[in-house]
Design an enzyme around this catalytic site. Sequence first.
Site, PDB file in Angstrom:
ATOM      1  N   LYS A 302     -72.767  62.952   0.619  1.00 47.37           N
ATOM      2  CA  LYS A 302     -73.712  61.949  -0.099  1.00 47.37           C
ATOM      3  C   LYS A 302     -75.084  62.473   0.737  1.00 47.37           C
ATOM      4  O   LYS A 302     -75.153  62.335   2.006  1.00 47.37           O
ATOM      5  CB  LYS A 302     -73.237  60.611   0.475  1.00 47.37           C
ATOM      6  CG  LYS A 302     -74.083  59.586   0.098  1.00 47.37           C
ATOM      7  CD  LYS A 302     -73.793  58.261   0.339  1.00 47.37           C
ATOM      8  CE  LYS A 302     -74.689  57.059   0.295  1.00 47.37           C
ATOM      9  NZ  LYS A 302     -73.963  55.726   0.622  1.00 47.37           N
ATOM     10  N   GLU A 306     -79.256  56.398   0.161  1.00 46.01           N
ATOM     11  CA  GLU A 306     -79.002  55.178   0.684  1.00 46.01           C
ATOM     12  C   GLU A 306     -79.374  55.437   2.271  1.00 46.01           C
ATOM     13  O   GLU A 306     -78.422  55.055   3.034  1.00 46.01           O
ATOM     14  CB  GLU A 306     -77.830  54.502   0.593  1.00 46.01           C
ATOM     15  CG  GLU A 306     -77.463  53.892  -0.996  1.00 46.01           C
ATOM     16  CD  GLU A 306     -76.402  53.311  -1.218  1.00 46.01           C
ATOM     17  OE1 GLU A 306     -75.391  53.519  -0.668  1.00 46.01           O
ATOM     18  OE2 GLU A 306     -76.422  52.340  -2.138  1.00 46.01           O
ATOM     19  N   ARG A 339     -72.709  64.739  -4.336  1.00 48.28           N
ATOM     20  CA  ARG A 339     -72.697  63.494  -5.063  1.00 48.28           C
ATOM     21  C   ARG A 339     -74.117  63.313  -5.769  1.00 48.28           C
ATOM     22  O   ARG A 339     -75.146  63.543  -5.173  1.00 48.28           O
ATOM     23  CB  ARG A 339     -72.596  62.279  -4.212  1.00 48.28           C
ATOM     24  CG  ARG A 339     -70.941  62.571  -3.824  1.00 48.28           C
ATOM     25  CD  ARG A 339     -70.759  61.043  -2.630  1.00 48.28           C
ATOM     26  NE  ARG A 339     -70.388  59.897  -3.438  1.00 48.28           N
ATOM     27  CZ  ARG A 339     -70.875  58.567  -3.188  1.00 48.28           C
ATOM     28  NH1 ARG A 339     -71.768  58.637  -2.328  1.00 48.28           N
ATOM     29  NH2 ARG A 339     -70.489  57.583  -3.834  1.00 48.28           N
ATOM     30  N   LYS A 375     -70.807  59.159 -10.462  1.00 50.41           N
ATOM     31  CA  LYS A 375     -69.986  57.927 -10.752  1.00 50.41           C
ATOM     32  C   LYS A 375     -69.878  57.399 -12.056  1.00 50.41           C
ATOM     33  O   LYS A 375     -70.653  57.970 -12.896  1.00 50.41           O
ATOM     34  CB  LYS A 375     -70.743  56.651  -9.830  1.00 50.41           C
ATOM     35  CG  LYS A 375     -70.717  56.668  -8.452  1.00 50.41           C
ATOM     36  CD  LYS A 375     -71.229  55.516  -7.841  1.00 50.41           C
ATOM     37  CE  LYS A 375     -71.044  55.508  -6.452  1.00 50.41           C
ATOM     38  NZ  LYS A 375     -71.510  54.088  -5.797  1.00 50.41           N
ATOM     39  N   ASP A 380     -73.557  51.176 -10.526  1.00 47.01           N
ATOM     40  CA  ASP A 380     -72.667  51.302  -9.415  1.00 47.01           C
ATOM     41  C   ASP A 380     -71.460  50.407  -9.413  1.00 47.01           C
ATOM     42  O   ASP A 380     -71.294  49.206  -8.740  1.00 47.01           O
ATOM     43  CB  ASP A 380     -73.565  50.505  -8.029  1.00 47.01           C
ATOM     44  CG  ASP A 380     -72.858  51.138  -6.596  1.00 47.01           C
ATOM     45  OD1 ASP A 380     -71.646  51.898  -6.779  1.00 47.01           O
ATOM     46  OD2 ASP A 380     -73.039  50.583  -5.456  1.00 47.01           O
ATOM     47  N   GLU A 408     -64.532  46.798  -4.878  1.00 47.23           N
ATOM     48  CA  GLU A 408     -65.993  46.350  -4.307  1.00 47.23           C
ATOM     49  C   GLU A 408     -66.737  45.181  -5.188  1.00 47.23           C
ATOM     50  O   GLU A 408     -67.046  44.299  -4.614  1.00 47.23           O
ATOM     51  CB  GLU A 408     -66.885  47.576  -4.125  1.00 47.23           C
ATOM     52  CG  GLU A 408     -68.224  47.325  -3.723  1.00 47.23           C
ATOM     53  CD  GLU A 408     -69.339  48.319  -3.440  1.00 47.23           C
ATOM     54  OE1 GLU A 408     -68.721  49.615  -3.795  1.00 47.23           O
ATOM     55  OE2 GLU A 408     -70.161  48.009  -3.044  1.00 47.23           O
ATOM     56  N   HIS A 536     -74.545  43.676 -11.670  1.00 43.64           N
ATOM     57  CA  HIS A 536     -74.901  43.496 -10.328  1.00 43.64           C
ATOM     58  C   HIS A 536     -75.745  42.368  -9.761  1.00 43.64           C
ATOM     59  O   HIS A 536     -76.684  42.018  -9.367  1.00 43.64           O
ATOM     60  CB  HIS A 536     -76.059  44.912  -9.975  1.00 43.64           C
ATOM     61  CG  HIS A 536     -76.187  45.304  -8.555  1.00 43.64           C
ATOM     62  ND1 HIS A 536     -76.228  44.659  -7.348  1.00 43.64           N
ATOM     63  CD2 HIS A 536     -75.755  46.654  -8.185  1.00 43.64           C
ATOM     64  CE1 HIS A 536     -75.971  45.555  -6.358  1.00 43.64           C
ATOM     65  NE2 HIS A 536     -75.851  46.573  -6.752  1.00 43.64           N
ATOM     66  N   TRP A 558     -81.530  46.306  -4.752  1.00 42.61           N
ATOM     67  CA  TRP A 558     -80.478  45.703  -4.525  1.00 42.61           C
ATOM     68  C   TRP A 558     -80.425  44.389  -4.666  1.00 42.61           C
ATOM     69  O   TRP A 558     -79.442  43.432  -4.231  1.00 42.61           O
ATOM     70  CB  TRP A 558     -80.703  46.102  -2.631  1.00 42.61           C
ATOM     71  CG  TRP A 558     -80.217  47.407  -2.479  1.00 42.61           C
ATOM     72  CD1 TRP A 558     -79.852  48.312  -3.163  1.00 42.61           C
ATOM     73  CD2 TRP A 558     -80.419  47.929  -0.983  1.00 42.61           C
ATOM     74  NE1 TRP A 558     -79.550  49.441  -2.300  1.00 42.61           N
ATOM     75  CE2 TRP A 558     -79.673  49.144  -1.016  1.00 42.61           C
ATOM     76  CE3 TRP A 558     -80.766  47.286   0.121  1.00 42.61           C
ATOM     77  CZ2 TRP A 558     -79.660  50.091  -0.113  1.00 42.61           C
ATOM     78  CZ3 TRP A 558     -80.907  48.146   1.369  1.00 42.61           C
ATOM     79  CH2 TRP A 558     -80.439  49.417   1.293  1.00 42.61           C
TER      80      TRP A 558
HETATM   81  C1  BDP Z   1     -71.940  51.524  -3.188  1.00 40.47           C
HETATM   82  C2  BDP Z   1     -71.207  50.662  -1.787  1.00 40.47           C
HETATM   83  C3  BDP Z   1     -71.669  51.597  -0.735  1.00 40.47           C
HETATM   84  C4  BDP Z   1     -71.408  53.026  -0.760  1.00 40.47           C
HETATM   85  C5  BDP Z   1     -72.087  53.737  -1.964  1.00 40.47           C
HETATM   86  C6  BDP Z   1     -72.028  55.052  -2.132  1.00 40.47           C
HETATM   87  O1  BDP Z   1     -71.860  49.489  -1.936  1.00 40.47           O
HETATM   88  O2  BDP Z   1     -71.047  51.017   0.542  1.00 40.47           O
HETATM   89  O3  BDP Z   1     -72.003  53.541   0.277  1.00 40.47           O
HETATM   90  O4  BDP Z   1     -71.876  52.815  -3.095  1.00 40.47           O
HETATM   91  O5  BDP Z   1     -71.093  55.234  -3.135  1.00 40.47           O
HETATM   92  O6  BDP Z   1     -71.001  51.241  -4.143  1.00 40.47           O
HETATM   93  O7  BDP Z   1     -72.518  55.899  -1.678  1.00 40.47           O
END
Ligand code: BDP
Length: 715
Positions: A302, A306, A339, A375, A380, A408, A536, A558
């Site tokens: 990754k 983030e 990723r 993904k 998400d 999650e 979300h 967010w």
């Molecule tokens: C989000 C999650 C976070 C992960 C991120 C990811 O909230 O904790 O680090 O994706 O996939 O779903 O990198």
Amino acid sequence: MKRTSCTLLLLLLFHCLLAEDGYRLWLRYDKIDNNSLLQQYQSAIRSVHIAGNSPVLMNARKELLTGLQGLLDTRISDKTSLETGTLLVATYNNHETIRSLIDQKDLNTLGNEGFIIRTVNSQQKKMLIITANDDAGLLYGVFHLLRLMQTRQPIQQLSITTAPAIQHRLLNHWDNLNRTVERGYAGSSIWDWHRLPGYLDPRYTDYARANASIGINGTVLTNVNANARILSKEYLEKVAALANVFRAYHIKVYLTARFSAPVELGGLKTADPLDPQVQDWWKKKAAEIYSYVPDFGGFLVKANSEGQPGPQNYNRTHADGANMLADAVAPHGGIVMWRAFVYSSEKPDDRFKQAYDEFKPLDGKFRKNVVVQVKNGPIDFQPREPFHPLFGAMPATPLMMEFQITQEYLGFATNLVYLAPLFKECLDSDTYAKGKGTTVAKIVNGSIDNHSLSGIAGVSNIGNDINWCGHPFAQSNWYAFGRLAWTPSLDAAQIANEWIRQTFSNNPSFVNPVQEFMLASRENTVQYMTPLGLHHIMGNSHHYGPAPWTNHAQRADWDPVYYHKADTTGIGFNRTTTGSNALAQYFPEVRRQYETLSSCPDDYLLWFHRVPWSYRLSSGKTVWQALCAQYYAGVDAVRRMQQTWNGLETYVDAERYNQVKQLMAMQEQEAVWWRNACLLYFQTYSRMPLPDGYEPPNQTLEYYMNLRFPFAPGI
Ligand code: BDP
């Protein structure tokens, strides 16, 4: 007196032995309770002969003998002589009889993991054969046969040939070195780093057995938000100890690579992927890893996402970063899973679009041993998302699927949500990339663009809870992921059916109603959480429960308000040409369907359109009325599920019956919470009443807005 207490003690012991704590997962092998079937099985398998003695085969043998002994309640011996009722397990090359009975052509398409199970007649002897090109295939074949028996299928006349559709079938553990699990809801990490490598918890073996039983052949041990320390000598010794256990179940170990490791671990001044010293550092690090784990699978990364470091810190591209790591592992046969989950706070553009915008221009620029991990959806892991527009958009690059097994955004480990329908919805989506029928599954298995590298990953829901996944039914999602990774075309109902029979009971009075509520559970959850394409809108950061009102995160994307955009004029995110135009990332057939209001399915409405509260859906209901109807229907469905479960007490052990009952009561409360909080909040904008006949919310909006969860799990 003495005798009574002795009997009591024995009874207690007996009870403890029988206690169904869920640890055995779907590998229970309890005695077949139907006598005529038991006799049929006993006559079909009277002895076994397993040719070979590799570690993988020794494990296959152990599983087979344990399984048969449990199911058939008799000791089955391993004999070399072939007789009527022999189950012969051997690779094609390793046994003369197999070569005389099976045409080699039949094994051509099986690779090293596929297998054949066939009933044969050899010199008037009726036998059962499991064969493959490699011992891995035999291991999978053994598990398959045991599954047939556990689910009470006939085994007298078998003719099964199967091979996995996807090459790399991996779990991704978001486990930290301090044993916390990011988005984990089933206790702590099962990796006991402190006591590794000295102590090998028997769980590691049971974990490997469970994975092998559903065809999973790799595991990424560490969190994508990575800690460079995992690459240190001290930790590599621990990794090697796990790899040694897993190897004998045909499971490879992978690690997450923190991009800044050359600085943090190596003391270099930079982690610039084009810097020769950095390249050299990774090459040496890779060689060191392979000295500990000769069959190390490779890295998952990754980067520039983030807050994680990455090549863009040095003005390099994702391809530059991925290729550098790919070059380091290539001489050892490793791969890099890079990723595509990236979005930047600096960019004002719709978060939906950002991964595509960054990655599509890099198509064809990656090394042969790189796979880009995408993904399932563009935001998400939402309860419902459209498929990611990158699928089909990068024909020159293998794309790996990333699903989330841990819940999650789907109620953690208190909500019963069977995820196979969600996985299927995505895999079966038509991208139209190469015309009609170019499903996501065909992109992922590499067949459309002739990629030899293919993969699928599921973010694990496993922890050290005694039942592994927190909720007894969450085990079904681990199971379903593995089964679909092997055969993406399998039906969600069939997988549920198999799982219920193995995990609970074969009694149709139990199987049928449970299968029915499992299959409906994901849709019901969408209804009480995010109906009509809302997404979300859960609590910031911990993602527990509803918080559509939140608007104060460091980053706009967010915050729930960014996604639903509700105000007095309407609700929804306009992603058409008059809005963010994210729909332009799809192929025209897909785009048109979603873009035209009349053809956009209600399920995706607010993903792509902003509509006034009075907008009428095809059902004749206004958006507000439909929202109310869905939220209430979702809660009603949970209540029906509770009723069904209450009626099943006699078919389930008391432990699991009560556990599920309590969790369902929590789910009902959470569903009501979602419904009330969301409707009360949206009502401040719609300014419309709840339609007649609905039970009124029992709390105020203010009450819901003031709830706080500082210790919600998984952060
Ligand atoms: C989000 C999650 C976070 C992960 C991120 C990811 O909230 O904790 O680090 O994706 O996939 O779903 O990198």
